[in-house]
Design a protein around this motif. Structure first.
Motif, PDB file in Angstrom:
ATOM      1  N   ASN A 244      -5.721  -7.267   7.254  1.00 54.43           N
ATOM      2  CA  ASN A 244      -6.833  -7.252   6.321  1.00 54.43           C
ATOM      3  C   ASN A 244      -6.491  -6.305   5.170  1.00 54.43           C
ATOM      4  O   ASN A 244      -6.217  -5.131   5.398  1.00 54.43           O
ATOM      5  CB  ASN A 244      -8.094  -6.792   7.046  1.00 54.43           C
ATOM      6  N   PRO A 245      -6.475  -6.777   3.920  1.00 55.77           N
ATOM      7  CA  PRO A 245      -6.104  -5.903   2.801  1.00 55.77           C
ATOM      8  C   PRO A 245      -7.016  -4.691   2.655  1.00 55.77           C
ATOM      9  O   PRO A 245      -6.569  -3.628   2.255  1.00 55.77           O
ATOM     10  CB  PRO A 245      -6.220  -6.805   1.573  1.00 55.77           C
ATOM     11  N   LYS A 246      -8.282  -4.837   3.013  1.00 56.41           N
ATOM     12  CA  LYS A 246      -9.186  -3.690   2.938  1.00 56.41           C
ATOM     13  C   LYS A 246      -8.740  -2.607   3.915  1.00 56.41           C
ATOM     14  O   LYS A 246      -8.713  -1.432   3.587  1.00 56.41           O
ATOM     15  CB  LYS A 246     -10.615  -4.113   3.254  1.00 56.41           C
ATOM     16  N   ASN A 247      -8.407  -3.019   5.128  1.00 51.15           N
ATOM     17  CA  ASN A 247      -7.966  -2.052   6.122  1.00 51.15           C
ATOM     18  C   ASN A 247      -6.621  -1.442   5.756  1.00 51.15           C
ATOM     19  O   ASN A 247      -6.373  -0.280   6.048  1.00 51.15           O
ATOM     20  CB  ASN A 247      -7.884  -2.700   7.501  1.00 51.15           C
ATOM     21  N   LEU A 248      -5.756  -2.208   5.131  1.00 53.98           N
ATOM     22  CA  LEU A 248      -4.456  -1.685   4.731  1.00 53.98           C
ATOM     23  C   LEU A 248      -4.628  -0.530   3.751  1.00 53.98           C
ATOM     24  O   LEU A 248      -4.005   0.520   3.899  1.00 53.98           O
ATOM     25  CB  LEU A 248      -3.604  -2.794   4.105  1.00 53.98           C
ATOM     26  N   GLN A 249      -5.494  -0.700   2.781  1.00 54.40           N
ATOM     27  CA  GLN A 249      -5.739   0.379   1.821  1.00 54.40           C
ATOM     28  C   GLN A 249      -6.390   1.578   2.500  1.00 54.40           C
ATOM     29  O   GLN A 249      -6.084   2.727   2.172  1.00 54.40           O
ATOM     30  CB  GLN A 249      -6.620  -0.123   0.688  1.00 54.40           C
ATOM     31  N   ALA A 250      -7.261   1.328   3.455  1.00 57.84           N
ATOM     32  CA  ALA A 250      -7.913   2.430   4.165  1.00 57.84           C
ATOM     33  C   ALA A 250      -6.898   3.207   4.997  1.00 57.84           C
ATOM     34  O   ALA A 250      -6.923   4.441   5.020  1.00 57.84           O
ATOM     35  CB  ALA A 250      -9.026   1.893   5.058  1.00 57.84           C
ATOM     36  N   TYR A 251      -5.990   2.486   5.671  1.00 57.97           N
ATOM     37  CA  TYR A 251      -4.964   3.169   6.460  1.00 57.97           C
ATOM     38  C   TYR A 251      -4.024   3.972   5.567  1.00 57.97           C
ATOM     39  O   TYR A 251      -3.594   5.066   5.936  1.00 57.97           O
ATOM     40  CB  TYR A 251      -4.167   2.173   7.302  1.00 57.97           C
ATOM     41  N   GLU A 252      -3.708   3.437   4.395  1.00 54.42           N
ATOM     42  CA  GLU A 252      -2.868   4.187   3.459  1.00 54.42           C
ATOM     43  C   GLU A 252      -3.576   5.455   2.993  1.00 54.42           C
ATOM     44  O   GLU A 252      -2.959   6.517   2.875  1.00 54.42           O
ATOM     45  CB  GLU A 252      -2.505   3.317   2.258  1.00 54.42           C
ATOM     46  N   ARG A 253      -4.870   5.356   2.744  1.00 56.37           N
ATOM     47  CA  ARG A 253      -5.630   6.521   2.305  1.00 56.37           C
ATOM     48  C   ARG A 253      -5.731   7.561   3.421  1.00 56.37           C
ATOM     49  O   ARG A 253      -5.590   8.759   3.186  1.00 56.37           O
ATOM     50  CB  ARG A 253      -7.026   6.086   1.864  1.00 56.37           C
ATOM     51  N   ILE A 254      -5.968   7.099   4.646  1.00 55.25           N
ATOM     52  CA  ILE A 254      -6.032   8.015   5.790  1.00 55.25           C
ATOM     53  C   ILE A 254      -4.687   8.696   5.990  1.00 55.25           C
ATOM     54  O   ILE A 254      -4.621   9.902   6.257  1.00 55.25           O
ATOM     55  CB  ILE A 254      -6.483   7.254   7.056  1.00 55.25           C
ATOM     56  N   ASN A 255      -3.603   7.952   5.832  1.00 52.98           N
ATOM     57  CA  ASN A 255      -2.265   8.522   5.960  1.00 52.98           C
ATOM     58  C   ASN A 255      -2.042   9.599   4.902  1.00 52.98           C
ATOM     59  O   ASN A 255      -1.527  10.681   5.198  1.00 52.98           O
ATOM     60  CB  ASN A 255      -1.217   7.417   5.832  1.00 52.98           C
ATOM     61  N   PHE A 256      -2.444   9.319   3.668  1.00 53.87           N
ATOM     62  CA  PHE A 256      -2.296  10.311   2.601  1.00 53.87           C
ATOM     63  C   PHE A 256      -3.110  11.564   2.899  1.00 53.87           C
ATOM     64  O   PHE A 256      -2.625  12.689   2.732  1.00 53.87           O
ATOM     65  CB  PHE A 256      -2.731   9.721   1.254  1.00 53.87           C
ATOM     66  N   LEU A 257      -4.354  11.395   3.336  1.00 56.25           N
ATOM     67  CA  LEU A 257      -5.210  12.545   3.626  1.00 56.25           C
ATOM     68  C   LEU A 257      -4.627  13.390   4.752  1.00 56.25           C
ATOM     69  O   LEU A 257      -4.673  14.622   4.704  1.00 56.25           O
ATOM     70  CB  LEU A 257      -6.621  12.079   3.985  1.00 56.25           C
ATOM     71  N   HIS A 258      -4.059  12.738   5.757  1.00 57.62           N
ATOM     72  CA  HIS A 258      -3.447  13.488   6.861  1.00 57.62           C
ATOM     73  C   HIS A 258      -2.238  14.284   6.373  1.00 57.62           C
ATOM     74  O   HIS A 258      -2.093  15.470   6.697  1.00 57.62           O
ATOM     75  CB  HIS A 258      -3.041  12.536   7.978  1.00 57.62           C
ATOM     76  N   GLN A 259      -1.373  13.650   5.589  1.00 60.66           N
ATOM     77  CA  GLN A 259      -0.197  14.348   5.078  1.00 60.66           C
ATOM     78  C   GLN A 259      -0.596  15.515   4.176  1.00 60.66           C
ATOM     79  O   GLN A 259      -0.007  16.596   4.242  1.00 60.66           O
ATOM     80  CB  GLN A 259       0.700  13.380   4.311  1.00 60.66           C
ATOM     81  N   ALA A 260      -1.613  15.307   3.350  1.00 63.37           N
ATOM     82  CA  ALA A 260      -2.070  16.372   2.459  1.00 63.37           C
ATOM     83  C   ALA A 260      -2.683  17.523   3.252  1.00 63.37           C
ATOM     84  O   ALA A 260      -2.475  18.696   2.917  1.00 63.37           O
ATOM     85  CB  ALA A 260      -3.082  15.819   1.461  1.00 63.37           C
ATOM     86  N   SER A 261      -3.418  17.220   4.321  1.00 67.24           N
ATOM     87  CA  SER A 261      -4.032  18.288   5.113  1.00 67.24           C
ATOM     88  C   SER A 261      -2.978  19.113   5.841  1.00 67.24           C
ATOM     89  O   SER A 261      -3.109  20.332   5.958  1.00 67.24           O
ATOM     90  CB  SER A 261      -5.044  17.719   6.102  1.00 67.24           C
ATOM     91  N   VAL A 262      -1.916  18.465   6.314  1.00 73.21           N
ATOM     92  CA  VAL A 262      -0.828  19.211   6.955  1.00 73.21           C
ATOM     93  C   VAL A 262      -0.140  20.108   5.930  1.00 73.21           C
ATOM     94  O   VAL A 262       0.169  21.274   6.205  1.00 73.21           O
ATOM     95  CB  VAL A 262       0.185  18.245   7.622  1.00 73.21           C
TER      96      VAL A 262
ATOM     97  N   LEU B  64      -6.679  26.736   4.301  1.00 71.30           N
ATOM     98  CA  LEU B  64      -7.213  25.994   5.440  1.00 71.30           C
ATOM     99  C   LEU B  64      -8.534  25.307   5.106  1.00 71.30           C
ATOM    100  O   LEU B  64      -8.861  24.278   5.687  1.00 71.30           O
ATOM    101  CB  LEU B  64      -7.392  26.921   6.636  1.00 71.30           C
ATOM    102  N   GLY B  65      -9.291  25.853   4.177  1.00 69.36           N
ATOM    103  CA  GLY B  65     -10.545  25.213   3.774  1.00 69.36           C
ATOM    104  C   GLY B  65     -10.299  23.846   3.160  1.00 69.36           C
ATOM    105  O   GLY B  65     -11.008  22.876   3.443  1.00 69.36           O
ATOM    106  N   THR B  66      -9.277  23.747   2.332  1.00 69.33           N
ATOM    107  CA  THR B  66      -8.917  22.463   1.732  1.00 69.33           C
ATOM    108  C   THR B  66      -8.429  21.493   2.803  1.00 69.33           C
ATOM    109  O   THR B  66      -8.761  20.309   2.784  1.00 69.33           O
ATOM    110  CB  THR B  66      -7.822  22.663   0.670  1.00 69.33           C
ATOM    111  N   SER B  67      -7.667  22.004   3.747  1.00 68.67           N
ATOM    112  CA  SER B  67      -7.177  21.172   4.845  1.00 68.67           C
ATOM    113  C   SER B  67      -8.336  20.629   5.675  1.00 68.67           C
ATOM    114  O   SER B  67      -8.346  19.452   6.052  1.00 68.67           O
ATOM    115  CB  SER B  67      -6.235  21.992   5.724  1.00 68.67           C
ATOM    116  N   ARG B  68      -9.323  21.474   5.951  1.00 69.07           N
ATOM    117  CA  ARG B  68     -10.492  21.025   6.719  1.00 69.07           C
ATOM    118  C   ARG B  68     -11.270  19.956   5.957  1.00 69.07           C
ATOM    119  O   ARG B  68     -11.751  18.983   6.541  1.00 69.07           O
ATOM    120  CB  ARG B  68     -11.403  22.207   7.037  1.00 69.07           C
ATOM    121  N   TYR B  69     -11.393  20.130   4.653  1.00 62.24           N
ATOM    122  CA  TYR B  69     -12.100  19.139   3.835  1.00 62.24           C
ATOM    123  C   TYR B  69     -11.389  17.786   3.899  1.00 62.24           C
ATOM    124  O   TYR B  69     -12.028  16.742   4.045  1.00 62.24           O
ATOM    125  CB  TYR B  69     -12.198  19.620   2.385  1.00 62.24           C
ATOM    126  N   LEU B  70     -10.069  17.790   3.806  1.00 64.36           N
ATOM    127  CA  LEU B  70      -9.311  16.537   3.852  1.00 64.36           C
ATOM    128  C   LEU B  70      -9.433  15.869   5.223  1.00 64.36           C
ATOM    129  O   LEU B  70      -9.574  14.643   5.319  1.00 64.36           O
ATOM    130  CB  LEU B  70      -7.847  16.801   3.506  1.00 64.36           C
TER     131      LEU B  70
END
Length: 164
Positions: free
Chosen positions: A10-28, A63-69
């Motif tokens: 599903n293209p909608k889910n693909l974009q959501a997974y990409e966004r979740i992946n980005f947020l996880h990498q940014a939080s780390v 860490l505050g920014t990481s928690r927000y992400l």
């Protein structure tokens, strides 16, 4: 032969997974960055002291920014009804949404009696996660090779010029 079917994504889910992946990498990344802290005012320290059991962020961390992400990542998955990967769930504190990195934001202990257990303690809020392993050959469901083999078997093999 018939048309080759591509796995349905599903293209909608693909974009959501990409966004979740980005947020996880940014939080780390935000969890690992350290900087020289400036002097703080009394108001900010008094405000943090009012929250129950709050240890506060170590000085000079983001860490505050990481928690927000991480919080945003959880909200996206809840809103779109997408399950987060179990590895992502294990890396985020349920209580304060801090990314749990060994020796940076968390401590990991292995307790062997009566059952082998990994105890992860968040350094920010002191919350504990326990993962018991009753079986020595335990593998998470997502990591099982049989699951990946079934997904590969459902796809039709591509025709190469080398095969007859």
């Amino acid at each position: 032969m018939g048309k080759q079917k591509k796995p349905s994504i599903n293209p909608k889910n693909l974009q959501a997974y990409e966004r979740i992946n980005f947020l996880h990498q940014a939080s780390v990344l935000m969890s690992t960055i350290k900087y020289e802290p400036n002097t703080t005012t009394k108001e900010s320290t008094e405000k943090q002291a009012k929250v129950k059991d709050w240890q506060g962020d170590p000085k000079g961390t983001l860490l505050g920014t990481s928690r927000y992400l991480n919080n945003t990542m959880k909200h996206i998955s809840a809103k779109l009804v997408i399950r987060l990967d179990s590895h992502l769930k294990r890396m985020v504190c349920k209580r304060c949404d801090t990314t749990l990195l060994p020796s940076i934001t968390s401590t990991h202990r292995i307790k062997s009696m009566p059952v082998t257990t990994i105890i992860t303690t968040c350094k920010v809020c002191k919350a504990k996660k326990r993962f018991a392993f009753h079986d020595k050959d335990y593998v998470l469901f997502n990591d099982k090779a049989a699951i990946h083999d079934e997904q590969n078997d459902t796809r039709e093999p591509s025709l190469d010029s080398n095969t007859c």
